[in-house]
Design an enzyme around this catalytic site. Sequence first.
Site, PDB file in Angstrom:
ATOM      1  N   CYS A  88      -6.903 -59.478   0.828  1.00  0.00           N
ATOM      2  CA  CYS A  88      -7.669 -58.232   0.720  1.00  0.00           C
ATOM      3  C   CYS A  88      -8.042 -57.937  -0.743  1.00  0.00           C
ATOM      4  O   CYS A  88      -8.916 -58.596  -1.286  1.00  0.00           O
ATOM      5  CB  CYS A  88      -6.913 -57.095   1.397  1.00  0.00           C
ATOM      6  SG  CYS A  88      -7.999 -55.727   1.830  1.00  0.00           S
ATOM      7  N   HIS A 182      -4.552 -58.894   6.228  1.00  0.00           N
ATOM      8  CA  HIS A 182      -3.182 -58.804   5.705  1.00  0.00           C
ATOM      9  C   HIS A 182      -2.156 -59.435   6.647  1.00  0.00           C
ATOM     10  O   HIS A 182      -1.485 -58.703   7.378  1.00  0.00           O
ATOM     11  CB  HIS A 182      -2.794 -57.327   5.577  1.00  0.00           C
ATOM     12  CG  HIS A 182      -3.539 -56.551   4.559  1.00  0.00           C
ATOM     13  ND1 HIS A 182      -3.067 -56.347   3.280  1.00  0.00           N
ATOM     14  CD2 HIS A 182      -4.720 -55.903   4.626  1.00  0.00           C
ATOM     15  CE1 HIS A 182      -3.923 -55.601   2.609  1.00  0.00           C
ATOM     16  NE2 HIS A 182      -4.941 -55.311   3.400  1.00  0.00           N
ATOM     17  N   GLU A 184       0.685 -60.355   5.934  1.00  0.00           N
ATOM     18  CA  GLU A 184       2.028 -59.887   5.532  1.00  0.00           C
ATOM     19  C   GLU A 184       2.447 -58.630   6.297  1.00  0.00           C
ATOM     20  O   GLU A 184       3.612 -58.257   6.278  1.00  0.00           O
ATOM     21  CB  GLU A 184       2.076 -59.647   4.011  1.00  0.00           C
ATOM     22  CG  GLU A 184       1.371 -58.400   3.497  1.00  0.00           C
ATOM     23  CD  GLU A 184      -0.145 -58.544   3.381  1.00  0.00           C
ATOM     24  OE1 GLU A 184      -0.700 -59.555   3.866  1.00  0.00           O
ATOM     25  OE2 GLU A 184      -0.776 -57.639   2.803  1.00  0.00           O
TER      26      GLU A 184
HETATM   27  N1  GLN Z   1     -10.830 -51.879  -0.676  1.00  0.00           N
HETATM   28  C1  GLN Z   1      -9.762 -52.277  -1.513  1.00  0.00           C
HETATM   29  C2  GLN Z   1     -10.245 -52.752  -2.880  1.00  0.00           C
HETATM   30  O1  GLN Z   1     -11.380 -52.701  -3.192  1.00  0.00           O
HETATM   31  C3  GLN Z   1      -8.947 -53.381  -0.878  1.00  0.00           C
HETATM   32  C4  GLN Z   1      -8.148 -52.838   0.283  1.00  0.00           C
HETATM   33  C5  GLN Z   1      -6.889 -53.579   0.580  1.00  0.00           C
HETATM   34  O2  GLN Z   1      -6.397 -54.383  -0.199  1.00  0.00           O
HETATM   35  N2  GLN Z   1      -6.306 -53.251   1.692  1.00  0.00           N
HETATM   36  O3  GLN Z   1      -9.447 -53.156  -3.653  1.00  0.00           O
END
Ligand code: GLN
Length: 203
Positions: A88, A182, A184
Site C-alpha cells: 500500500c 495488505h 499482513e
Molecule cells: N493512501 C495512503 C497513502 O497515500 C496509503 C494507504 C495505506 O497504506 N493503507 O500513503
Amino acid sequence: MAGDQGAARSPLIGVLSLQGDVREHLAALAAAGAAPTTVRRPDELAAVEGLVIPGGESTTMSKLAVLFGMLEPLRERVRAGMPVYGTCAGLILLAEKILDPRSGQETVGGIDMIVRRNAFGRQNESFEAAVEVAGVGPGPVDGVFIRAPWVESVGAGVEVLAEHGGHVVAVRQGNALATSFHPELTGDHRLHGFFTQMVRSAR
Ligand code: GLN
C-alpha cells in the site's frame, strides 16, 4: 557444516518502522518463517537481508525517512539489490513516479512504475476482495484495500502479478515486490512466505 547452517537460518527481515502497520508485518513475517526486526536507523538497515515497507501514509513516511536520514540509505540498498516488499503506502514508496504526489513527497524507487494514490477511493471506500496473485497460489488471497493506490503503468522490466477491477495491484521487478493491498492484516501469510523465499534466494 557451518555454511549449511547459514543457509538454513531464518532470514533477518526488517520492517521499516517510521510509521504505519509495523506490528502486523512483524507477526506475518514470523509466521512465514523469517526472523523479523524493526528498522529505523541506517545501521539497522545495514544489518538486515531484506526489508518490508508497511502500509500507512506515504507522504508522512517519506518525510520521516528524510528526517531520520534514511532516504538515501534506502535508495542505495534497493539499488544494490536488497529484496524489498512494499504494501500500500509501501508500494507508493517503491514507485519511480507518483502521478499525484503531495508537495515534498519523495520515493525510494526500485520499481519502474507510475502509481496513483488513493485510486480505489478514500478511507470509507475501503474493501476486501479475492485476488489471484501469480506465483503464490493455489487459490486467491484475501486482498484488504485501504485508501489503496493502483499501478497506472509499468515499464518493460516489471512483472504484473495481480489485477483487480482491471487495475494492476501487485508487481515485481527483480528484487522489489509490491502490493496495493495488505496481506499482513489477514491470516494468509503466503505473500510474506513468497517474499521470505525471495530473500533466501538472494543469499
Ligand atoms: N493512501 C495512503 C497513502 O497515500 C496509503 C494507504 C495505506 O497504506 N493503507 O500513503
